[in-house]
Design an enzyme around this catalytic site. Structure first.
Site, PDB file in Angstrom:
ATOM      1  N   ARG A   1      17.541  54.276  61.789  1.00 44.14           N
ATOM      2  CA  ARG A   1      17.285  53.519  63.009  1.00 44.14           C
ATOM      3  C   ARG A   1      18.580  53.224  63.754  1.00 44.14           C
ATOM      4  O   ARG A   1      19.670  53.317  63.172  1.00 44.14           O
ATOM      5  CB  ARG A   1      16.591  52.194  62.674  1.00 44.14           C
ATOM      6  CG  ARG A   1      15.271  52.340  61.947  1.00 44.14           C
ATOM      7  CD  ARG A   1      14.879  51.020  61.307  1.00 44.14           C
ATOM      8  NE  ARG A   1      15.900  50.576  60.352  1.00 44.14           N
ATOM      9  CZ  ARG A   1      15.894  49.388  59.770  1.00 44.14           C
ATOM     10  NH1 ARG A   1      14.959  48.502  60.041  1.00 44.14           N
ATOM     11  NH2 ARG A   1      16.851  49.061  58.909  1.00 44.14           N
TER      12      ARG A   1
ATOM     13  N   ARG B   1      13.672  55.061  49.456  1.00 42.36           N
ATOM     14  CA  ARG B   1      12.702  56.079  49.888  1.00 42.36           C
ATOM     15  C   ARG B   1      13.200  56.816  51.129  1.00 42.36           C
ATOM     16  O   ARG B   1      12.990  58.019  51.281  1.00 42.36           O
ATOM     17  CB  ARG B   1      11.338  55.440  50.154  1.00 42.36           C
ATOM     18  CG  ARG B   1      10.652  54.924  48.900  1.00 42.36           C
ATOM     19  CD  ARG B   1       9.167  54.689  49.124  1.00 42.36           C
ATOM     20  NE  ARG B   1       8.899  53.730  50.184  1.00 42.36           N
ATOM     21  CZ  ARG B   1       8.832  52.411  50.009  1.00 42.36           C
ATOM     22  NH1 ARG B   1       9.023  51.889  48.802  1.00 42.36           N
ATOM     23  NH2 ARG B   1       8.568  51.602  51.022  1.00 42.36           N
TER      24      ARG B   1
ATOM     25  N   GLU C   1      33.677  64.232  50.822  1.00 39.24           N
ATOM     26  CA  GLU C   1      32.270  64.606  51.024  1.00 39.24           C
ATOM     27  C   GLU C   1      31.339  63.438  50.745  1.00 39.24           C
ATOM     28  O   GLU C   1      30.156  63.618  50.461  1.00 39.24           O
ATOM     29  CB  GLU C   1      31.906  65.792  50.118  1.00 39.24           C
ATOM     30  CG  GLU C   1      32.005  65.534  48.639  1.00 39.24           C
ATOM     31  CD  GLU C   1      33.385  65.806  48.055  1.00 39.24           C
ATOM     32  OE1 GLU C   1      33.469  66.007  46.833  1.00 39.24           O
ATOM     33  OE2 GLU C   1      34.384  65.823  48.804  1.00 39.24           O
TER      34      GLU C   1
END
Length: 563
Positions: free
Chosen positions: A468, A495, A479
Protein backbone atom coordinates in the site's frame (compact mmCIF):
# COMPACT_ATOMS: atom_id res chain seq x y z
CA UNK A 1 -32.80 28.44 -14.02
CA UNK A 2 -30.31 30.11 -16.39
CA UNK A 3 -26.62 29.76 -15.61
CA UNK A 4 -25.02 33.19 -15.11
CA UNK A 5 -22.57 34.31 -17.76
CA UNK A 6 -18.95 34.37 -16.55
CA UNK A 7 -18.50 37.95 -17.76
CA UNK A 8 -21.64 38.99 -15.86
CA UNK A 9 -20.32 37.39 -12.67
CA UNK A 10 -16.97 39.15 -13.03
CA UNK A 11 -18.69 42.46 -13.65
CA UNK A 12 -20.94 42.06 -10.61
CA UNK A 13 -17.96 41.00 -8.48
CA UNK A 14 -16.00 44.10 -9.60
CA UNK A 15 -18.92 46.39 -8.70
CA UNK A 16 -19.33 44.92 -5.23
CA UNK A 17 -15.58 44.94 -4.62
CA UNK A 18 -15.38 48.59 -5.67
CA UNK A 19 -18.20 49.45 -3.28
CA UNK A 20 -16.41 47.57 -0.50
CA UNK A 21 -13.08 49.34 -0.99
CA UNK A 22 -14.78 52.78 -1.05
CA UNK A 23 -16.57 51.94 2.19
CA UNK A 24 -13.27 50.90 3.75
CA UNK A 25 -11.56 54.11 2.66
CA UNK A 26 -14.30 56.13 4.40
CA UNK A 27 -14.10 53.85 7.44
CA UNK A 28 -10.34 54.32 7.80
CA UNK A 29 -10.64 58.09 7.33
CA UNK A 30 -13.20 58.24 10.16
CA UNK A 31 -11.02 55.98 12.34
CA UNK A 32 -13.51 53.09 12.08
CA UNK A 33 -16.50 55.24 13.04
CA UNK A 34 -18.23 54.17 9.80
CA UNK A 35 -17.66 50.47 10.46
CA UNK A 36 -21.36 49.56 10.07
CA UNK A 37 -21.39 50.87 6.48
CA UNK A 38 -18.29 48.84 5.69
CA UNK A 39 -19.84 45.70 7.25
CA UNK A 40 -22.95 46.21 5.09
CA UNK A 41 -20.78 46.36 1.94
CA UNK A 42 -18.90 43.29 3.08
CA UNK A 43 -22.20 41.45 3.70
CA UNK A 44 -23.35 42.29 0.17
CA UNK A 45 -20.23 40.78 -1.37
CA UNK A 46 -20.44 37.81 0.99
CA UNK A 47 -24.04 37.11 -0.05
CA UNK A 48 -23.00 37.23 -3.72
CA UNK A 49 -20.09 34.90 -2.99
CA UNK A 50 -22.26 32.38 -1.11
CA UNK A 51 -24.81 32.36 -3.93
CA UNK A 52 -22.16 31.28 -6.44
CA UNK A 53 -20.21 28.97 -4.12
CA UNK A 54 -16.92 30.90 -4.30
CA UNK A 55 -15.25 29.04 -1.42
CA UNK A 56 -12.00 31.05 -1.22
CA UNK A 57 -13.87 34.36 -1.35
CA UNK A 58 -16.34 33.10 1.27
CA UNK A 59 -13.50 32.24 3.59
CA UNK A 60 -11.71 35.58 3.18
CA UNK A 61 -14.85 37.67 3.66
CA UNK A 62 -15.84 35.58 6.65
CA UNK A 63 -12.50 36.44 8.24
CA UNK A 64 -13.01 40.15 7.49
CA UNK A 65 -16.45 40.05 9.13
CA UNK A 66 -15.03 38.18 12.14
CA UNK A 67 -12.43 40.91 12.67
CA UNK A 68 -15.09 43.61 12.26
CA UNK A 69 -17.33 41.98 14.86
CA UNK A 70 -14.36 41.72 17.20
CA UNK A 71 -13.78 45.47 16.83
CA UNK A 72 -17.47 46.19 17.55
CA UNK A 73 -17.52 43.99 20.63
CA UNK A 74 -14.46 45.64 22.15
CA UNK A 75 -15.81 49.07 21.12
CA UNK A 76 -12.37 50.48 20.39
CA UNK A 77 -10.12 51.43 17.50
CA UNK A 78 -7.97 48.32 17.13
CA UNK A 79 -5.07 49.25 14.84
CA UNK A 80 -3.83 45.66 14.47
CA UNK A 81 -7.29 44.49 13.48
CA UNK A 82 -7.52 47.31 10.96
CA UNK A 83 -4.20 46.21 9.48
CA UNK A 84 -5.55 42.67 9.09
CA UNK A 85 -8.61 43.95 7.22
CA UNK A 86 -6.48 46.15 5.01
CA UNK A 87 -4.15 43.28 4.15
CA UNK A 88 -7.03 40.97 3.23
CA UNK A 89 -8.63 43.64 1.07
CA UNK A 90 -5.33 44.25 -0.68
CA UNK A 91 -5.20 40.57 -1.59
CA UNK A 92 -8.64 40.90 -3.17
CA UNK A 93 -7.68 44.01 -5.11
CA UNK A 94 -4.44 42.53 -6.47
CA UNK A 95 -6.19 39.35 -7.54
CA UNK A 96 -9.03 41.21 -9.24
CA UNK A 97 -6.55 42.71 -11.71
CA UNK A 98 -5.80 39.22 -13.10
CA UNK A 99 -7.80 37.62 -15.88
CA UNK A 100 -8.97 34.84 -13.57
CA UNK A 101 -9.11 35.70 -9.89
CA UNK A 102 -8.55 32.70 -7.59
CA UNK A 103 -11.29 34.08 -5.35
CA UNK A 104 -14.13 33.65 -7.86
CA UNK A 105 -13.76 29.97 -8.67
CA UNK A 106 -16.68 27.88 -7.49
CA UNK A 107 -16.02 25.04 -5.06
CA UNK A 108 -17.66 22.51 -7.40
CA UNK A 109 -15.64 23.62 -10.41
CA UNK A 110 -12.47 23.58 -8.36
CA UNK A 111 -13.18 20.08 -7.05
CA UNK A 112 -13.81 18.81 -10.58
CA UNK A 113 -10.60 20.39 -11.86
CA UNK A 114 -8.47 18.99 -9.04
CA UNK A 115 -9.99 15.51 -9.26
CA UNK A 116 -9.58 15.38 -13.01
CA UNK A 117 -5.98 16.56 -12.83
CA UNK A 118 -5.07 13.91 -10.26
CA UNK A 119 -6.83 11.16 -12.20
CA UNK A 120 -9.34 10.33 -9.42
CA UNK A 121 -12.56 11.62 -10.94
CA UNK A 122 -15.30 9.05 -10.24
CA UNK A 123 -12.57 6.50 -9.53
CA UNK A 124 -13.46 3.72 -7.11
CA UNK A 125 -11.33 3.78 -3.97
CA UNK A 126 -8.93 0.83 -3.96
CA UNK A 127 -9.61 -1.53 -1.02
CA UNK A 128 -6.84 -2.79 1.21
CA UNK A 129 -4.48 -5.03 -0.74
CA UNK A 130 -5.35 -8.71 -0.11
CA UNK A 131 -2.88 -11.56 -0.60
CA UNK A 132 -5.22 -13.42 -2.95
CA UNK A 133 -5.65 -10.43 -5.26
CA UNK A 134 -4.13 -11.93 -8.42
CA UNK A 135 -4.54 -8.72 -10.40
CA UNK A 136 -2.59 -6.55 -7.96
CA UNK A 137 0.72 -6.29 -9.80
CA UNK A 138 -0.77 -5.84 -13.25
CA UNK A 139 -3.21 -3.15 -12.07
CA UNK A 140 -0.48 -1.18 -10.27
CA UNK A 141 1.77 -1.31 -13.35
CA UNK A 142 -0.98 -0.56 -15.87
CA UNK A 143 0.44 2.86 -16.76
CA UNK A 144 3.85 1.37 -17.38
CA UNK A 145 2.48 -1.40 -19.61
CA UNK A 146 0.75 1.19 -21.75
CA UNK A 147 3.85 3.37 -22.04
CA UNK A 148 5.12 3.64 -25.62
CA UNK A 149 8.72 4.77 -26.05
CA UNK A 150 10.55 5.51 -29.30
CA UNK A 151 14.35 5.35 -29.54
CA UNK A 152 15.91 7.38 -32.37
CA UNK A 153 19.64 6.77 -32.84
CA UNK A 154 21.79 6.39 -35.94
CA UNK A 155 23.96 3.81 -34.13
CA UNK A 156 21.86 0.72 -34.78
CA UNK A 157 23.56 -1.57 -32.25
CA UNK A 158 23.18 0.95 -29.43
CA UNK A 159 19.59 1.80 -30.36
CA UNK A 160 18.45 -1.83 -30.59
CA UNK A 161 20.22 -2.79 -27.37
CA UNK A 162 18.55 0.10 -25.57
CA UNK A 163 15.16 -0.91 -26.99
CA UNK A 164 15.58 -4.49 -25.75
CA UNK A 165 16.63 -3.27 -22.33
CA UNK A 166 13.55 -1.05 -22.01
CA UNK A 167 11.33 -3.98 -23.00
CA UNK A 168 12.91 -5.96 -20.14
CA UNK A 169 11.45 -3.28 -17.86
CA UNK A 170 7.93 -3.88 -19.30
CA UNK A 171 8.06 -0.83 -21.59
CA UNK A 172 6.83 -0.88 -25.18
CA UNK A 173 9.85 0.35 -27.15
CA UNK A 174 10.45 0.86 -30.89
CA UNK A 175 13.71 1.72 -32.61
CA UNK A 176 14.23 4.09 -35.56
CA UNK A 177 17.54 4.80 -37.23
CA UNK A 178 16.66 8.38 -38.18
CA UNK A 179 14.18 11.17 -37.59
CA UNK A 180 12.88 10.77 -41.14
CA UNK A 181 12.18 7.08 -40.62
CA UNK A 182 10.18 7.90 -37.51
CA UNK A 183 8.26 10.71 -39.23
CA UNK A 184 7.01 8.26 -41.89
CA UNK A 185 5.05 6.25 -39.33
CA UNK A 186 4.60 8.86 -36.61
CA UNK A 187 0.91 9.42 -37.35
CA UNK A 188 0.16 5.70 -37.10
CA UNK A 189 1.68 4.88 -33.70
CA UNK A 190 1.06 6.02 -30.14
CA UNK A 191 4.06 7.67 -28.53
CA UNK A 192 4.49 8.86 -24.95
CA UNK A 193 8.20 9.59 -24.93
CA UNK A 194 11.07 9.83 -27.41
CA UNK A 195 14.72 9.12 -26.55
CA UNK A 196 16.42 11.31 -29.12
CA UNK A 197 20.11 11.15 -30.03
CA UNK A 198 21.27 14.68 -30.89
CA UNK A 199 24.29 13.73 -33.03
CA UNK A 200 23.09 12.19 -36.30
CA UNK A 201 24.20 12.40 -39.96
CA UNK A 202 22.42 14.64 -42.48
CA UNK A 203 20.88 16.87 -39.79
CA UNK A 204 22.31 19.63 -37.64
CA UNK A 205 21.91 19.83 -33.89
CA UNK A 206 19.66 22.83 -34.40
CA UNK A 207 17.39 20.76 -36.67
CA UNK A 208 17.32 17.91 -34.15
CA UNK A 209 16.20 20.26 -31.40
CA UNK A 210 13.65 21.92 -33.68
CA UNK A 211 12.15 18.45 -34.18
CA UNK A 212 12.29 17.86 -30.40
CA UNK A 213 10.34 21.05 -29.82
CA UNK A 214 7.75 19.98 -32.39
CA UNK A 215 7.24 16.78 -30.37
CA UNK A 216 6.96 18.73 -27.12
CA UNK A 217 4.24 20.92 -28.64
CA UNK A 218 2.35 17.72 -29.49
CA UNK A 219 2.53 16.73 -25.81
CA UNK A 220 5.16 14.03 -26.43
CA UNK A 221 7.92 13.97 -23.81
CA UNK A 222 11.53 14.08 -25.06
CA UNK A 223 14.76 13.01 -23.38
CA UNK A 224 17.91 14.04 -25.26
CA UNK A 225 20.74 11.49 -25.45
CA UNK A 226 24.27 12.55 -26.33
CA UNK A 227 27.92 11.64 -25.90
CA UNK A 228 28.68 15.37 -25.62
CA UNK A 229 28.21 17.52 -22.55
CA UNK A 230 28.70 21.10 -23.70
CA UNK A 231 27.09 24.39 -22.82
CA UNK A 232 25.82 24.78 -26.40
CA UNK A 233 24.01 21.42 -26.51
CA UNK A 234 22.54 21.82 -23.02
CA UNK A 235 21.30 25.30 -23.91
CA UNK A 236 19.68 24.04 -27.11
CA UNK A 237 17.97 21.31 -25.10
CA UNK A 238 16.61 23.82 -22.59
CA UNK A 239 15.34 26.11 -25.32
CA UNK A 240 13.70 23.15 -27.07
CA UNK A 241 11.91 22.42 -23.75
CA UNK A 242 12.98 18.78 -23.63
CA UNK A 243 12.20 17.03 -20.34
CA UNK A 244 15.71 15.78 -19.57
CA UNK A 245 19.22 15.27 -20.92
CA UNK A 246 21.23 12.09 -20.46
CA UNK A 247 24.88 11.52 -21.36
CA UNK A 248 26.14 8.40 -23.12
CA UNK A 249 27.10 5.71 -22.25
CA UNK A 250 23.62 5.38 -20.76
CA UNK A 251 23.15 3.83 -17.32
CA UNK A 252 19.96 1.82 -17.75
CA UNK A 253 18.75 2.30 -14.19
CA UNK A 254 19.34 6.04 -14.27
CA UNK A 255 17.43 6.18 -17.56
CA UNK A 256 14.47 4.21 -16.17
CA UNK A 257 14.39 6.54 -13.15
CA UNK A 258 14.36 9.57 -15.45
CA UNK A 259 11.59 8.06 -17.59
CA UNK A 260 9.61 7.32 -14.42
CA UNK A 261 9.94 10.95 -13.29
CA UNK A 262 9.18 12.47 -16.71
CA UNK A 263 6.08 10.31 -17.25
CA UNK A 264 5.04 10.63 -13.59
CA UNK A 265 4.55 6.92 -12.99
CA UNK A 266 4.48 7.54 -9.28
CA UNK A 267 1.29 9.37 -8.44
CA UNK A 268 2.25 12.54 -6.61
CA UNK A 269 0.66 12.73 -3.20
CA UNK A 270 -0.70 15.99 -1.85
CA UNK A 271 1.97 18.16 -0.29
CA UNK A 272 1.81 18.63 3.47
CA UNK A 273 2.21 22.25 4.58
CA UNK A 274 2.64 23.47 8.16
CA UNK A 275 1.87 27.14 8.92
CA UNK A 276 2.82 28.94 12.13
CA UNK A 277 1.43 32.48 12.54
CA UNK A 278 0.19 34.22 15.67
CA UNK A 279 -2.37 36.15 13.62
CA UNK A 280 -5.31 33.77 13.30
CA UNK A 281 -6.85 35.61 10.37
CA UNK A 282 -3.75 35.55 8.21
CA UNK A 283 -2.89 31.97 9.11
CA UNK A 284 -6.35 30.73 8.20
CA UNK A 285 -6.28 32.78 5.00
CA UNK A 286 -3.06 31.10 3.82
CA UNK A 287 -4.49 27.75 4.88
CA UNK A 288 -7.58 28.29 2.74
CA UNK A 289 -5.63 29.40 -0.32
CA UNK A 290 -3.12 26.55 -0.12
CA UNK A 291 -5.89 24.01 0.37
CA UNK A 292 -7.51 25.46 -2.73
CA UNK A 293 -4.18 24.82 -4.50
CA UNK A 294 -4.38 21.14 -3.51
CA UNK A 295 -2.24 20.97 -0.36
CA UNK A 296 -2.89 19.41 3.03
CA UNK A 297 -2.41 22.22 5.54
CA UNK A 298 -1.96 22.31 9.33
CA UNK A 299 -2.14 25.73 10.99
CA UNK A 300 -0.70 26.51 14.44
CA UNK A 301 -1.06 29.83 16.21
CA UNK A 302 2.03 29.41 18.41
CA UNK A 303 5.31 27.53 18.76
CA UNK A 304 3.91 25.64 21.76
CA UNK A 305 0.99 24.26 19.74
CA UNK A 306 3.35 23.30 16.91
CA UNK A 307 5.82 21.42 19.10
CA UNK A 308 3.04 19.58 20.94
CA UNK A 309 2.05 18.03 17.58
CA UNK A 310 5.47 17.87 15.94
CA UNK A 311 5.97 14.12 16.34
CA UNK A 312 2.82 13.41 14.33
CA UNK A 313 3.72 15.74 11.45
CA UNK A 314 5.42 14.85 8.17
CA UNK A 315 5.58 18.26 6.50
CA UNK A 316 6.96 18.96 3.06
CA UNK A 317 7.41 22.63 3.98
CA UNK A 318 7.16 24.98 6.99
CA UNK A 319 5.70 28.47 6.54
CA UNK A 320 6.64 30.67 9.50
CA UNK A 321 5.76 34.18 10.54
CA UNK A 322 8.89 36.03 11.63
CA UNK A 323 7.61 38.22 14.47
CA UNK A 324 5.58 36.37 17.09
CA UNK A 325 5.27 36.74 20.88
CA UNK A 326 7.06 34.37 23.30
CA UNK A 327 8.90 32.38 20.60
CA UNK A 328 9.64 34.09 17.29
CA UNK A 329 9.96 32.51 13.87
CA UNK A 330 13.77 32.57 13.80
CA UNK A 331 13.88 30.63 17.07
CA UNK A 332 11.37 28.10 15.74
CA UNK A 333 13.50 27.62 12.61
CA UNK A 334 16.62 26.95 14.70
CA UNK A 335 14.79 24.37 16.80
CA UNK A 336 13.40 22.64 13.72
CA UNK A 337 16.85 22.41 12.17
CA UNK A 338 18.08 20.63 15.32
CA UNK A 339 15.86 17.65 14.51
CA UNK A 340 17.18 15.20 11.93
CA UNK A 341 13.65 14.51 10.71
CA UNK A 342 13.28 18.14 9.56
CA UNK A 343 16.87 18.83 8.59
CA UNK A 344 16.08 19.10 4.89
CA UNK A 345 12.44 20.27 5.03
CA UNK A 346 12.21 23.74 3.43
CA UNK A 347 11.45 26.63 5.77
CA UNK A 348 9.92 29.78 4.28
CA UNK A 349 9.22 32.97 6.20
CA UNK A 350 6.12 34.89 5.16
CA UNK A 351 6.53 38.24 6.83
CA UNK A 352 5.66 41.91 6.70
CA UNK A 353 9.18 42.62 7.98
CA UNK A 354 11.26 44.54 5.41
CA UNK A 355 14.40 44.88 7.54
CA UNK A 356 17.33 43.28 5.67
CA UNK A 357 19.12 42.43 8.90
CA UNK A 358 16.08 40.46 10.05
CA UNK A 359 16.02 38.63 6.72
CA UNK A 360 19.70 37.73 7.12
CA UNK A 361 19.06 36.35 10.61
CA UNK A 362 16.28 34.19 9.20
CA UNK A 363 18.55 32.78 6.50
CA UNK A 364 21.29 32.09 9.04
CA UNK A 365 18.74 30.21 11.15
CA UNK A 366 18.16 27.77 8.29
CA UNK A 367 15.40 29.43 6.27
CA UNK A 368 15.31 28.67 2.55
CA UNK A 369 13.39 31.73 1.43
CA UNK A 370 11.63 34.87 2.62
CA UNK A 371 8.36 36.07 1.09
CA UNK A 372 6.81 39.40 1.95
CA UNK A 373 3.14 39.56 2.83
CA UNK A 374 2.70 42.50 0.48
CA UNK A 375 2.89 40.17 -2.55
CA UNK A 376 -0.33 39.01 -4.26
CA UNK A 377 -1.51 35.62 -3.02
CA UNK A 378 -1.06 34.06 -6.51
CA UNK A 379 2.63 34.96 -6.44
CA UNK A 380 3.02 33.65 -2.90
CA UNK A 381 1.38 30.30 -3.70
CA UNK A 382 3.42 30.02 -6.89
CA UNK A 383 6.69 30.50 -4.99
CA UNK A 384 5.61 28.01 -2.34
CA UNK A 385 4.61 25.46 -4.99
CA UNK A 386 7.98 25.88 -6.74
CA UNK A 387 9.79 25.24 -3.47
CA UNK A 388 7.61 22.19 -2.78
CA UNK A 389 8.26 20.66 -6.21
CA UNK A 390 12.00 21.21 -5.99
CA UNK A 391 12.20 19.88 -2.43
CA UNK A 392 10.19 16.81 -3.45
CA UNK A 393 12.65 16.03 -6.25
CA UNK A 394 15.67 16.50 -3.99
CA UNK A 395 14.11 14.42 -1.24
CA UNK A 396 13.39 11.58 -3.66
CA UNK A 397 16.95 11.73 -4.99
CA UNK A 398 18.55 11.72 -1.54
CA UNK A 399 16.24 9.06 -0.11
CA UNK A 400 16.22 6.61 -3.03
CA UNK A 401 18.50 3.69 -3.77
CA UNK A 402 19.58 4.45 -7.33
CA UNK A 403 19.61 0.83 -8.52
CA UNK A 404 16.26 -0.41 -7.26
CA UNK A 405 14.22 2.79 -6.86
CA UNK A 406 13.18 2.00 -3.25
CA UNK A 407 14.34 3.83 -0.10
CA UNK A 408 18.03 3.55 0.68
CA UNK A 409 19.46 2.06 3.88
CA UNK A 410 19.47 5.27 5.93
CA UNK A 411 15.96 6.29 4.93
CA UNK A 412 14.30 2.91 5.58
CA UNK A 413 15.93 2.71 9.02
CA UNK A 414 14.83 6.25 9.92
CA UNK A 415 11.32 5.60 8.56
CA UNK A 416 11.03 2.38 10.58
CA UNK A 417 12.14 4.15 13.77
CA UNK A 418 9.55 6.89 13.22
CA UNK A 419 6.91 4.22 12.62
CA UNK A 420 7.78 2.50 15.92
CA UNK A 421 7.32 5.77 17.83
CA UNK A 422 4.05 6.70 16.13
CA UNK A 423 2.57 3.22 16.37
CA UNK A 424 3.42 2.96 20.06
CA UNK A 425 1.62 6.24 20.77
CA UNK A 426 -1.37 5.36 18.62
CA UNK A 427 -1.51 1.74 19.81
CA UNK A 428 -1.67 0.45 16.24
CA UNK A 429 -0.17 -2.76 14.84
CA UNK A 430 2.91 -2.59 12.62
CA UNK A 431 5.02 -5.38 11.13
CA UNK A 432 8.40 -5.50 9.45
CA UNK A 433 9.75 -8.01 6.93
CA UNK A 434 13.38 -8.65 6.02
CA UNK A 435 13.79 -10.22 2.55
CA UNK A 436 16.93 -11.80 1.12
CA UNK A 437 17.40 -13.12 -2.43
CA UNK A 438 18.28 -16.83 -2.42
CA UNK A 439 21.63 -17.89 -3.88
CA UNK A 440 22.25 -14.41 -5.26
CA UNK A 441 26.00 -15.03 -5.56
CA UNK A 442 25.28 -17.84 -8.03
CA UNK A 443 23.24 -15.44 -10.17
CA UNK A 444 26.17 -13.00 -10.30
CA UNK A 445 28.75 -15.75 -10.94
CA UNK A 446 26.76 -17.58 -13.62
CA UNK A 447 24.91 -14.77 -15.41
CA UNK A 448 27.03 -11.74 -14.60
CA UNK A 449 26.71 -8.73 -12.31
CA UNK A 450 24.54 -6.79 -14.77
CA UNK A 451 21.95 -9.56 -14.63
CA UNK A 452 22.28 -9.59 -10.85
CA UNK A 453 21.57 -5.86 -10.83
CA UNK A 454 18.52 -6.46 -13.00
CA UNK A 455 17.18 -9.09 -10.57
CA UNK A 456 17.50 -6.63 -7.68
CA UNK A 457 15.91 -3.84 -9.71
CA UNK A 458 12.93 -6.02 -10.68
CA UNK A 459 12.46 -7.20 -7.09
CA UNK A 460 12.56 -3.61 -5.83
CA UNK A 461 9.87 -2.61 -8.32
CA UNK A 462 7.77 -5.66 -7.43
CA UNK A 463 7.93 -4.89 -3.71
CA UNK A 464 6.94 -1.25 -4.30
CA UNK A 465 4.04 -2.24 -6.55
CA UNK A 466 2.78 -4.90 -4.13
CA UNK A 467 2.30 -2.84 -0.97
CA UNK A 468 0.00 0.00 0.00
CA UNK A 469 1.01 3.66 -0.36
CA UNK A 470 1.15 3.85 3.46
CA UNK A 471 3.77 1.07 3.66
CA UNK A 472 7.51 1.58 3.14
CA UNK A 473 10.04 -0.43 1.12
CA UNK A 474 13.82 -0.03 1.34
CA UNK A 475 17.04 -1.73 0.32
CA UNK A 476 18.82 -2.62 3.55
CA UNK A 477 22.03 -3.64 1.82
CA UNK A 478 23.30 -5.93 -0.94
CA UNK A 479 20.46 -8.29 -1.90
CA UNK A 480 18.49 -7.61 1.31
CA UNK A 481 15.27 -5.56 1.43
CA UNK A 482 13.02 -4.35 4.24
CA UNK A 483 9.25 -3.70 4.19
CA UNK A 484 7.52 -1.75 6.96
CA UNK A 485 3.81 -2.62 7.03
CA UNK A 486 1.98 0.24 8.79
CA UNK A 487 -1.31 -0.56 10.62
CA UNK A 488 -0.96 -4.23 9.78
CA UNK A 489 -1.09 -7.37 11.95
CA UNK A 490 1.84 -9.80 11.88
CA UNK A 491 -0.14 -12.66 10.30
CA UNK A 492 -1.54 -10.47 7.55
CA UNK A 493 1.90 -9.01 6.77
CA UNK A 494 3.34 -12.52 6.50
CA UNK A 495 0.61 -13.53 4.05
CA UNK A 496 1.36 -10.45 1.95
CA UNK A 497 5.06 -11.34 1.80
CA UNK A 498 4.12 -14.91 0.87
CA UNK A 499 2.05 -13.60 -2.03
CA UNK A 500 4.91 -11.38 -3.24
CA UNK A 501 7.32 -14.32 -2.96
CA UNK A 502 5.07 -16.53 -5.09
CA UNK A 503 4.74 -13.79 -7.69
CA UNK A 504 8.51 -13.30 -7.81
CA UNK A 505 9.01 -17.07 -8.24
CA UNK A 506 6.90 -17.02 -11.41
CA UNK A 507 8.98 -14.29 -13.04
CA UNK A 508 11.40 -15.36 -15.78
CA UNK A 509 14.73 -13.66 -16.48
CA UNK A 510 16.43 -13.95 -19.87
CA UNK A 511 20.22 -14.17 -19.96
CA UNK A 512 21.64 -12.49 -23.06
CA UNK A 513 25.00 -14.23 -22.71
CA UNK A 514 23.83 -17.84 -22.27
CA UNK A 515 20.36 -17.44 -23.85
CA UNK A 516 19.01 -19.23 -20.77
CA UNK A 517 15.77 -18.45 -18.99
CA UNK A 518 15.87 -18.68 -15.21
CA UNK A 519 13.86 -17.77 -12.13
CA UNK A 520 14.90 -16.56 -8.69
CA UNK A 521 13.40 -16.96 -5.21
CA UNK A 522 13.76 -15.17 -1.89
CA UNK A 523 13.39 -16.00 1.80
CA UNK A 524 11.89 -13.69 4.41
CA UNK A 525 11.50 -13.20 8.14
CA UNK A 526 8.54 -11.20 9.52
CA UNK A 527 8.15 -9.75 13.03
CA UNK A 528 5.77 -7.55 14.98
CA UNK A 529 7.59 -4.21 15.02
CA UNK A 530 5.91 -3.03 18.23
CA UNK A 531 7.41 -5.90 20.20
CA UNK A 532 10.74 -4.06 20.04
CA UNK A 533 12.10 -0.76 21.31
CA UNK A 534 14.17 0.03 18.22
CA UNK A 535 14.65 -1.02 14.62
CA UNK A 536 17.98 -2.79 15.22
CA UNK A 537 16.35 -5.27 17.63
CA UNK A 538 13.44 -5.81 15.25
CA UNK A 539 15.69 -6.48 12.25
CA UNK A 540 17.87 -8.77 14.35
CA UNK A 541 14.84 -10.91 15.22
CA UNK A 542 13.57 -10.82 11.64
CA UNK A 543 17.02 -12.03 10.56
CA UNK A 544 16.67 -15.00 12.92
CA UNK A 545 13.45 -15.97 11.17
CA UNK A 546 15.11 -15.36 7.80
CA UNK A 547 18.06 -17.65 8.65
CA UNK A 548 15.60 -20.33 9.77
CA UNK A 549 13.89 -20.04 6.36
CA UNK A 550 17.28 -20.50 4.67
CA UNK A 551 18.03 -23.56 6.82
CA UNK A 552 14.69 -25.12 5.89
CA UNK A 553 15.50 -25.03 2.19
CA UNK A 554 15.00 -21.33 1.26
CA UNK A 555 12.02 -19.86 -0.66
CA UNK A 556 10.03 -19.57 2.59
CA UNK A 557 8.44 -16.90 4.78
CA UNK A 558 8.74 -17.42 8.54
CA UNK A 559 7.24 -15.35 11.36
CA UNK A 560 9.12 -14.63 14.56
CA UNK A 561 7.13 -14.18 17.76
CA UNK A 562 8.50 -13.15 21.14
CA UNK A 563 7.66 -15.70 23.84
Amino acid sequence: MAIPNTDDLSSKYSQLLSRLTRAWAVCRRDELASLDNFIASCDALYTFSKAHDFSALNSLLSKVLTVCNSIKQTNRNDKNAAKEIEWLLNQLLRSSSDNVSPFIKSANALKYTNDKASGTLDEQVEPEVLVDDAELISSRNLSRQKTNIVVIDDQVSIGKALTMTLEDFSLNAQFFESIEAFKEVMKDIAVDLVLLDIMMPNVTQEQVFEFANELVKKDIKVISCSATFTLETRLLAVRAEVSDYIVKPINTYVLVEKISRVLEWQKRAKFNVVIVDDQQTMGEFYKTMLEQAGCNVKFFKSAALLFNSLEDLSPDIFLLDMNMPDVNGVEIAKMLRQEQKFEFVPIIFITAEENKEEHLLALEAGADDIITKSLPIQQITRQINHRLMRASELKAFVATDQLTGVLNHGQIVETANQTIRLSNRRKTSTAIAVIDVDRFKLVNDHYGHLMGDKVLCVLGQLLSASVRETDHVGRYGGEEFVIVFVDCELDHAARKVQYIKDTFNRMKFNSEGTKEQFSVSFSAGVVDLLAFDNIQEAIGSADKALYKAKEQGRNKVIKYRLK
